[in-house]
Design a protein around this motif. Structure first.
Motif, mmCIF file in Angstrom:
data_model
loop_
_atom_site.group_PDB
_atom_site.id
_atom_site.type_symbol
_atom_site.label_atom_id
_atom_site.label_comp_id
_atom_site.label_asym_id
_atom_site.label_seq_id
_atom_site.Cartn_x
_atom_site.Cartn_y
_atom_site.Cartn_z
ATOM 1 N N ILE A 406 -40.619 12.615 -37.313
ATOM 2 C CA ILE A 406 -40.208 14.028 -37.382
ATOM 3 C C ILE A 406 -40.201 14.510 -38.825
ATOM 4 O O ILE A 406 -40.691 15.600 -39.144
ATOM 5 N N ASN A 407 -39.658 13.716 -39.717
ATOM 6 C CA ASN A 407 -39.534 14.120 -41.126
ATOM 7 C C ASN A 407 -40.891 14.264 -41.794
ATOM 8 O O ASN A 407 -41.074 15.077 -42.693
ATOM 9 N N LYS A 408 -41.865 13.466 -41.339
ATOM 10 C CA LYS A 408 -43.193 13.544 -41.933
ATOM 11 C C LYS A 408 -43.895 14.845 -41.563
ATOM 12 O O LYS A 408 -44.677 15.391 -42.339
ATOM 13 N N LYS A 409 -43.629 15.355 -40.354
ATOM 14 C CA LYS A 409 -44.366 16.510 -39.849
ATOM 15 C C LYS A 409 -43.507 17.767 -39.731
ATOM 16 O O LYS A 409 -44.004 18.811 -39.313
ATOM 17 N N SER A 410 -42.226 17.647 -40.069
ATOM 18 C CA SER A 410 -41.296 18.779 -39.905
ATOM 19 C C SER A 410 -41.410 19.355 -38.495
ATOM 20 O O SER A 410 -41.520 20.565 -38.296
ATOM 21 N N SER A 411 -41.434 18.476 -37.533
ATOM 22 C CA SER A 411 -41.663 18.868 -36.148
ATOM 23 C C SER A 411 -40.373 19.302 -35.479
ATOM 24 O O SER A 411 -39.273 18.946 -35.888
ATOM 25 N N ASP A 412 -40.524 20.082 -34.411
ATOM 26 C CA ASP A 412 -39.370 20.490 -33.608
ATOM 27 C C ASP A 412 -39.283 19.691 -32.313
ATOM 28 O O ASP A 412 -38.602 20.089 -31.371
ATOM 29 N N LEU A 413 -39.986 18.562 -32.250
ATOM 30 C CA LEU A 413 -39.924 17.700 -31.066
ATOM 31 C C LEU A 413 -38.504 17.182 -30.858
ATOM 32 O O LEU A 413 -37.759 16.944 -31.814
ATOM 33 N N ILE A 414 -38.172 16.958 -29.589
ATOM 34 C CA ILE A 414 -36.813 16.596 -29.202
ATOM 35 C C ILE A 414 -36.734 15.111 -28.834
ATOM 36 O O ILE A 414 -37.627 14.573 -28.183
ATOM 37 N N ALA A 444 -29.968 16.927 -36.507
ATOM 38 C CA ALA A 444 -29.186 17.092 -35.279
ATOM 39 C C ALA A 444 -29.868 18.045 -34.318
ATOM 40 O O ALA A 444 -29.762 17.899 -33.091
ATOM 41 N N GLU A 445 -30.617 19.030 -34.864
ATOM 42 C CA GLU A 445 -31.283 20.010 -34.018
ATOM 43 C C GLU A 445 -32.389 19.397 -33.159
ATOM 44 O O GLU A 445 -32.855 20.013 -32.187
ATOM 45 N N ASN A 446 -32.824 18.198 -33.511
ATOM 46 C CA ASN A 446 -33.884 17.519 -32.754
ATOM 47 C C ASN A 446 -33.336 16.528 -31.731
ATOM 48 O O ASN A 446 -34.096 15.734 -31.166
ATOM 49 N N VAL A 447 -32.023 16.574 -31.499
ATOM 50 C CA VAL A 447 -31.393 15.600 -30.608
ATOM 51 C C VAL A 447 -30.801 16.314 -29.397
ATOM 52 O O VAL A 447 -30.177 17.368 -29.520
ATOM 53 N N VAL A 448 -31.014 15.690 -28.217
ATOM 54 C CA VAL A 448 -30.356 16.113 -26.983
ATOM 55 C C VAL A 448 -29.593 14.914 -26.436
ATOM 56 O O VAL A 448 -30.160 13.835 -26.273
ATOM 57 N N LEU A 449 -28.295 15.097 -26.183
ATOM 58 C CA LEU A 449 -27.494 14.057 -25.556
ATOM 59 C C LEU A 449 -27.379 14.372 -24.069
ATOM 60 O O LEU A 449 -26.922 15.446 -23.692
ATOM 61 N N GLU A 450 -27.823 13.433 -23.226
ATOM 62 C CA GLU A 450 -27.788 13.629 -21.779
ATOM 63 C C GLU A 450 -26.552 12.950 -21.198
ATOM 64 O O GLU A 450 -26.343 11.751 -21.406
ATOM 65 N N ILE A 451 -25.741 13.730 -20.482
ATOM 66 C CA ILE A 451 -24.542 13.195 -19.824
ATOM 67 C C ILE A 451 -24.609 13.525 -18.334
ATOM 68 O O ILE A 451 -25.306 14.461 -17.929
ATOM 69 N N THR A 452 -23.891 12.769 -17.525
ATOM 70 C CA THR A 452 -23.935 12.984 -16.076
ATOM 71 C C THR A 452 -22.903 14.015 -15.642
ATOM 72 O O THR A 452 -21.954 14.320 -16.374
ATOM 73 N N GLU A 453 -23.063 14.506 -14.404
ATOM 74 C CA GLU A 453 -22.157 15.513 -13.867
ATOM 75 C C GLU A 453 -20.717 15.034 -13.758
ATOM 76 O O GLU A 453 -19.794 15.836 -13.762
ATOM 77 N N SER A 454 -20.523 13.720 -13.656
ATOM 78 C CA SER A 454 -19.165 13.200 -13.468
ATOM 79 C C SER A 454 -18.246 13.570 -14.625
ATOM 80 O O SER A 454 -17.029 13.587 -14.479
#
Length: 577
Positions: A406-414, A444-454
């Motif tokens: 990500i840092n090499k390409k300044s990408s917005d990939l998640i 931090a903008e390139n991170v998604v934390l996945e949590i369950t409905e519980s």
């Protein structure tokens, strides 16, 4: 069944171990076949040697006598085979044949004046020297082989057969189709004796226990003598053959148990031992050596795990679940300690097949390199309370890998990472996340934390506070497997999440169920009303893809466009962007 009335008439276990160490012998019929071959070859040698006729070979006329050498060589090969395959008896037979044959050759030379037969006499002499060299050398080899094999099949401390010998014995019984029971025996308090009195005294106790087990084993009839082996440390193995019912098996095991429990006096001190017994029966519980060992050990481990009153347990299929759980737990703990969990990255795409990012998935390997299914190890990790350790290992490794690209390409990939409810509830959860971001350099903008409905039900107030902190850092939050849990609009509206992920179980039926299509369409509509992005997991067919496009799904994840990739393959995908 009372074994005490039987006494072994032979050496019992020693005799069995001797037979095991002897190895397999060549069959008797082959011995006589080789002698017959020699006689035929010798007869043809004489016939061809005396023949004055000729034959045509490949257009060339040749005397029949040219075959004499061939048949003579075949006879000598037969002599060598007798010595090589049958040892002493083969050597004696061969020497006898050569000695008997020598005068016949000499008489033929004297009466027929066939000087050419002198070569046959010389060949016989050389053959006799050759087989003598082979026999003497084989004696030396067999002596060492027998010594080495005896060491393999015999436990050096107790003199009992070894685990290897026990496996061979089981193999023979299985081959013959004999009924038998394998019993895994584990002494309970030998470790305490070793720790307090020393290993030398502990060894004396083991020898005494071994002698008692051997005495009981040899109290069976000769043809069904029990087999006792020491398989290592304070563990022994019994093979019981003399039984008719389950009660007979238990009576036999209790006989061994009573011998173990009898007072042991060594160097003027009294010691008392106890043992656990797990057993399994051939064919009913397993049909090969490995499975029978595993079944008996599973029953033994269950005794230890449960701490029940009974110290004798028969294997049952229910124990496999417990045994598998314990084995998986051991592998998880070892992988956490060795930091050997690995991550795969599964691509996520928008509906125009543009790469959105990756989801990091935990993977665990066996020692042989095969994978353990997440379906198997994730529930175990959750139950034993170690899922947070796996979460953070995977997040750290994936973030460090992803951060470089990500840092090499300044990408917005998640980069999406699964976080368990238990992990999210930890007091130091935020600190752990901050530490990984700092270490990896991943924004931090390139991170998604996945949590369950519980999470919506379990400690909702604390969870909301935690999610607010995560959002304030710039990290996005996704509700994973949406639709399989509580699916409460009230909770969904209350929690500040960014993304909904639709579970694969709904996607599977998109093409075959109109109700499934409407359900997925409703989830997508709810997500859009709440200003959330929607990802569908497990998309595998063109029909599913086209349906999701028609009902305005934002992103997809599945085998149709990308399976989970090891880091090097994911790296190639990123480089080609």
């Amino acid at each position: 069944m009372d074994k005490s009335g039987h006494r072994a008439k032979s050496k019992g276990l020693a005799d069995i171990a001797e037979r095991l160490s002897a190895g397999e012998k060549a069959p008797k019929f082959l011995f006589f076949l080789i002698i017959f071959l020699y006689i035929v070859a010798n007869f043809l040698t004489v016939i061809t040697g005396r023949s004055n006729t000729s034959v045509v070979l490949f257009g060339i006329r040749a005397p029949v006598s040219v075959f004499t050498g061939i048949f003579s060589a075949l006879g000598n090969v037969s002599i060598l085979l007798l010595v090589f395959m049958y040892g002493k008896i083969g050597y004696i037979t061969s020497v006898f044949i050569l000695i008997v044959q020598a005068p016949m050759i000499i008489i033929t030379i004297a009466t027929r004046h066939t000087i050419g037969n002198i070569s046959g006499l010389f060949i016989n002499l050389m053959t006799g020297i050759a087989i003598s060299i082979i026999y003497i050398n084989n004696l030396r080899i067999e002596k060492y082989q027998k010594k080495i094999r005896k060491q393999v099949v015999t436990d050096s401390l107790t003199g009992l057969p070894s685990r290897f010998a026990c496996t061979e014995m089981m193999g023979r019984l299985i081959k013959k189709g004999d009924q038998f029971v394998i019993v895994s025996l584990d002494l309970n308090n030998l470790k305490n004796i070793n720790d307090t009195m020393g290993h030398e005294l502990g060894d004396k106790v083991l020898v005494e226990i071994a002698n008692r087990l051997k005495t009981v084993a040899e109290s069976s009839p000769d043809d069904k003598c029990d087999f006792v082996a020491r398989t290592g440390g304070d563990e022994f193995c019994l093979l019981i053959r003399d039984y008719e019912t389950d009660d007979d098996i238990l009576d036999t095991i209790r006989l061994y148990e009573s011998e173990i429990k009898r007072k042991i006096t060594i160097d003027g001190y009294d010691y008392f031992m106890a043992a656990n017994f797990g057993y399994a029966e051939f064919l009913l519980d397993g049909d090969n050596e490995s499975s029978l060992y595993s079944c008996a050990d599973a029953a033994l481990h269950e005794i230890k795990r449960s701490g029940g009153e009974s110290n004798i347990m028969r294997f049952s299929s229910e124990l496999l679940k417990t045994a598998k759980f314990l084995e998986t737990e051991r592998k998880i703990r070892a992988a956490i300690h060795e930091d050997s969990f690995i991550f795969y990255l599964q691509p996520q795409f928008d509906m125009n097949h543009k790469l959105r990012g990756f989801e990091a998935l935990a993977r665990l390997k066996n020692q042989d390199g095969t994978f353990i299914s997440p379906v198997d190890f994730i529930p175990v990790a959750e139950e034993i309370g170690l899922i947070d350790k796996i979460d953070i290992q995977i997040f750290k490794k994936a973030a460090c890998f992803f951060g470089q690209h990500i840092n090499k390409k300044s990408s917005d990939l998640i980069l999406s990472v699964n976080i368990s409810v238990k992990h999210l509830m930890k007091n130091n959860f935020i600190e752990e996340i901050e530490s990984v971001l700092e270490l990896s350099g991943l924004p931090a903008e390139n991170v998604v934390l996945e949590i369950t409905e519980s999470i919506m039900i379990e400690s909702a107030e604390k969870a909301q506070q935690c999610i607010n902190k995560i959002r304030s850092m710039g990290i996005k939050v996704a509700i994973d497997d949406f639709g399989t849990g509580y699916s409460s609009l009230g909770y969904l509206n209350k929690f500040p999440v960014n993304i909904l992920k639709i579970d694969k179980s709904f996607i599977d039926h998109l093409g075959s169920s109109e109700s499934s299509k409407k359900y997925v369409e409703a989830i997508i509509s709810i997500g859009h009303i709440l200003n959330l992005e929607v990802i569908s997991e497990g998309v595998e067919t063109d029909e599913q893809l086209e349906t999701l496009k028609s009902i305005k799904c934002n992103y997809i994840q599945g085998y149709i466009w990308g399976k989970p990739l090891p880091p090097d393959e994911a790296s190639n995908l990123l480089k080609n962007l």
